[in-house]
Design a protein around this motif. Structure first.
Motif, PDB file in Angstrom:
ATOM      1  N   TYR A   4     152.825 -34.742  37.629  1.00 23.97           N
ATOM      2  CA  TYR A   4     154.068 -34.506  38.381  1.00 23.97           C
ATOM      3  C   TYR A   4     154.389 -33.018  38.407  1.00 23.97           C
ATOM      4  N   ALA A   5     155.252 -32.652  39.337  1.00 27.93           N
ATOM      5  CA  ALA A   5     155.843 -31.318  39.403  1.00 27.93           C
ATOM      6  C   ALA A   5     157.337 -31.518  39.609  1.00 27.93           C
ATOM      7  N   GLY A   6     158.138 -31.055  38.638  1.00 30.45           N
ATOM      8  CA  GLY A   6     159.554 -31.382  38.687  1.00 30.45           C
ATOM      9  C   GLY A   6     159.720 -32.878  38.472  1.00 30.45           C
ATOM     10  N   SER A   7     160.450 -33.530  39.345  1.00 29.07           N
ATOM     11  CA  SER A   7     160.680 -34.967  39.200  1.00 29.07           C
ATOM     12  C   SER A   7     159.731 -35.808  40.034  1.00 29.07           C
ATOM     13  N   ALA A   8     158.941 -35.186  40.908  1.00 32.81           N
ATOM     14  CA  ALA A   8     158.104 -35.932  41.852  1.00 32.81           C
ATOM     15  C   ALA A   8     156.654 -36.002  41.384  1.00 32.81           C
ATOM     16  N   ALA A   9     155.991 -37.099  41.735  1.00 32.49           N
ATOM     17  CA  ALA A   9     154.579 -37.277  41.384  1.00 32.49           C
ATOM     18  C   ALA A   9     153.697 -36.394  42.252  1.00 32.49           C
ATOM     19  N   ILE A  10     152.620 -35.907  41.672  1.00 30.51           N
ATOM     20  CA  ILE A  10     151.578 -35.222  42.440  1.00 30.51           C
ATOM     21  C   ILE A  10     150.914 -36.270  43.350  1.00 30.51           C
ATOM     22  N   PRO A  11     150.675 -35.960  44.616  1.00 29.06           N
ATOM     23  CA  PRO A  11     150.026 -36.932  45.505  1.00 29.06           C
ATOM     24  C   PRO A  11     148.725 -37.470  44.913  1.00 29.06           C
ATOM     25  N   HIS A  12     148.571 -38.777  44.936  1.00 29.75           N
ATOM     26  CA  HIS A  12     147.384 -39.521  44.499  1.00 29.75           C
ATOM     27  C   HIS A  12     147.238 -39.633  42.980  1.00 29.75           C
ATOM     28  N   ALA A  13     148.076 -38.952  42.199  1.00 31.14           N
ATOM     29  CA  ALA A  13     147.911 -38.976  40.743  1.00 31.14           C
ATOM     30  C   ALA A  13     148.166 -40.369  40.174  1.00 31.14           C
ATOM     31  N   VAL A  14     149.247 -41.000  40.599  1.00 32.45           N
ATOM     32  CA  VAL A  14     149.597 -42.318  40.064  1.00 32.45           C
ATOM     33  C   VAL A  14     148.516 -43.331  40.393  1.00 32.45           C
ATOM     34  N   GLU A  15     148.044 -43.319  41.650  1.00 29.11           N
ATOM     35  CA  GLU A  15     147.005 -44.259  42.068  1.00 29.11           C
ATOM     36  C   GLU A  15     145.706 -44.035  41.291  1.00 29.11           C
ATOM     37  N   SER A  16     145.348 -42.785  41.078  1.00 28.63           N
ATOM     38  CA  SER A  16     144.110 -42.464  40.365  1.00 28.63           C
ATOM     39  C   SER A  16     144.178 -42.899  38.905  1.00 28.63           C
ATOM     40  N   LEU A  17     145.306 -42.619  38.257  1.00 29.30           N
ATOM     41  CA  LEU A  17     145.457 -42.982  36.850  1.00 29.30           C
ATOM     42  C   LEU A  17     145.539 -44.492  36.669  1.00 29.30           C
TER      43      LEU A  17
END
Length: 231
Positions: A4-17
């Motif tokens: 994440y950066a600040g309060s928002a997820a990095i694009p694709h990070a959640v799906e990848s993890l």
């Protein structure tokens, strides 16, 4: 910069993890930021769509408290410069967190300094007084910058540098690129084939190299592709 950066997820990070976890990979969320508690970080990550237990979060505050426990007996006062995450980690190791040098109380055996956006002159001054009086000086990390939702901001390393410049004493560092945080993470996960994923060449990747671990750089935080050939 990785998840994440600040309060928002990095694009694709959640799906990848999530895909990695489903495939049987055990995850640990390791951060040089010592300001927040593992519980608050786990809540943040869970709110982004991951299912994270606080035991899966490893912070430089915990690594710093581990270094404290290797150098001092439990029960002694420790001056804490930082946020609630650092105070909690110090207390969990059996130390007495204090916020100031007091003539009425036992002098702090050590100063431990970690990032918090609320750190100001008064806290830096108290740390300076204690270190100049002979207190051990430990830093959770020395990142010069930190990624935020608004861009790159000044990190804990610059604040630690104030105390170092005012005292002439260099701190013992627990966080990346030094090995205590890597050791803590590998030990707590029981990792057999760990892979360190990071967004900073000078902390995550260098820290993995120092610990003899393989690493993977992502380009969603501090380091850019242009930095790689110069590493």
């Amino acid at each position: 910069g990785v998840v994440y950066a600040g309060s928002a997820a990095i694009p694709h990070a959640v799906e990848s993890l999530t895909a990695a976890h489903t495939a049987g990979v055990r995850l640990a969320f390791v951060t040089n930021n010592a300001s927040r508690t593992p519980e608050s970080i786990a809540d943040h990550l869970t709110g982004l769509g991951l299912n994270v237990d606080p035991t899966e979060v490893v912070t430089s505050a915990q690594a710093g408290a581990r270094v404290l426990s290797e150098r001092h007996q439990a029960g002694v006062p420790v001056l804490v410069v930082g946020g609630e995450g650092l105070i909690q980690a110090v207390r969990q190791r059996g130390f007495l967190p204090v916020a100031a040098v007091s003539e009425e109380q036992q002098s702090p055996a050590a100063v431990i300094q970690g990032f918090s956006p609320d750190v100001g002159w008064q806290q830096l001054a108290e740390a300076t007084y204690a270190v100049r009086a002979g207190a051990d000086f430990i830093a959770t990390n020395t990142d010069r910058t930190i990624p935020t939702a608004r861009g790159i901001g000044p990190g804990n390393g610059l604040l630690v540098g104030v105390v170092e410049a005012a005292t002439g004493v260099a701190p013992v560092v627990a966080g990346k690129p030094h090995t205590p945080l890597m050791d803590e993470s590998a030990e707590r996960t029981g990792a057999k084939r760990p892979l360190v994923v990071g967004d900073r060449l000078d902390t995550d990747i260098e820290g993995a190299n120092n610990a003899g671990l393989p690493s993977l750089l992502v380009l969603t935080g501090v380091s850019s592709l242009a930095d790689v050939p110069r590493a």
